[in-house]
Design a protein around this motif. Structure first.
Motif, short mmCIF file in Angstrom:
data_model
loop_
_atom_site.label_atom_id
_atom_site.label_comp_id
_atom_site.label_asym_id
_atom_site.label_seq_id
_atom_site.Cartn_x
_atom_site.Cartn_y
_atom_site.Cartn_z
N ARG A 66 1.01 -1.21 0.26
CA ARG A 66 -0.16 -0.15 0.17
C ARG A 66 0.79 1.14 0.03
O ARG A 66 1.36 1.58 0.76
CB ARG A 66 -1.06 -0.03 0.93
CG ARG A 66 -1.57 1.29 1.66
CD ARG A 66 -3.04 0.45 0.71
NE ARG A 66 -3.36 2.30 0.65
CZ ARG A 66 -4.95 2.60 1.36
NH1 ARG A 66 -4.76 1.86 2.42
NH2 ARG A 66 -4.87 3.56 1.50
N THR A 73 -5.04 -1.33 -2.23
CA THR A 73 -3.31 -2.07 -2.27
C THR A 73 -3.43 -2.85 -3.63
O THR A 73 -3.73 -3.18 -4.27
CB THR A 73 -3.87 -3.34 -0.98
OG1 THR A 73 -3.94 -2.96 0.22
CG2 THR A 73 -2.73 -3.80 -0.29
N HIS A 90 4.98 3.83 2.30
CA HIS A 90 4.35 2.30 1.95
C HIS A 90 4.63 1.86 3.48
O HIS A 90 4.61 1.95 4.58
CB HIS A 90 5.01 1.96 0.91
CG HIS A 90 6.08 2.02 1.10
ND1 HIS A 90 7.74 2.89 1.33
CD2 HIS A 90 7.24 0.89 1.50
CE1 HIS A 90 8.47 2.52 1.16
NE2 HIS A 90 8.56 1.46 1.33
N GLU A 93 0.46 -4.50 3.48
CA GLU A 93 -0.83 -4.69 4.41
C GLU A 93 -0.84 -5.99 4.66
O GLU A 93 -1.06 -6.96 5.44
CB GLU A 93 -1.70 -4.12 3.32
CG GLU A 93 -1.74 -3.20 3.05
CD GLU A 93 -2.72 -2.23 4.46
OE1 GLU A 93 -3.21 -2.76 5.30
OE2 GLU A 93 -2.35 -1.38 3.92
#
Length: 120
Positions: A66, A73, A90, A93
């Motif tokens: 992400r 995502t 960043h 995820e």
């Protein structure tokens, strides 16, 4: 030193305990590393914000990456790559929990060195 990116996987990866980082090359201005993930993700509300740019590819497995300025995502599979500019927030995820995910990351061009005119 590793001579094959798919061999010599750490015991912790097989046991799905910890994400591991193996330095492959570390020279002024550039670091290359193998990252082995087994279901790990960035902590909640944590964002990486590095002074170096990072080019990363997934060699095996899958992950969700992400970027702070994106609403979705990015799902990354083997062969997918991205260049992340310095200071771009960043986070990871997710990484596949049912298989080992192997990343190759190239960190380069520290902006602190560039801003002072020094060579990195």
């Amino acid at each position: 030193m590793l001579s094959n990116l798919f061999s010599g996987l750490p015991v912790t990866a097989s046991a799905q305990e910890n994400e591991t980082f193996d330095a492959l090359l570390n020279i002024p201005g550039m670091r290359i590393e193998r990252i082995v993930s087994t279901g790990q993700a960035s902590p909640p509300d944590f964002w990486y914000c590095q002074t170096q740019s990072e080019w990363v590819t997934v060699l095996q497995g899958s992950a969700g990456l992400r970027m702070e300025n994106e609403t979705q995502t990015r799902v990354m599979h083997a062969g997918d790559c991205i260049n992340i500019p310095a200071l771009c927030k960043h986070r990871v995820e997710w990484t596949a929990a049912n298989e080992i995910t192997i990343w190759l990351a190239v960190h380069y061009g520290d902006i602190e060195d560039q801003s002072t005119g020094e060579e990195s």
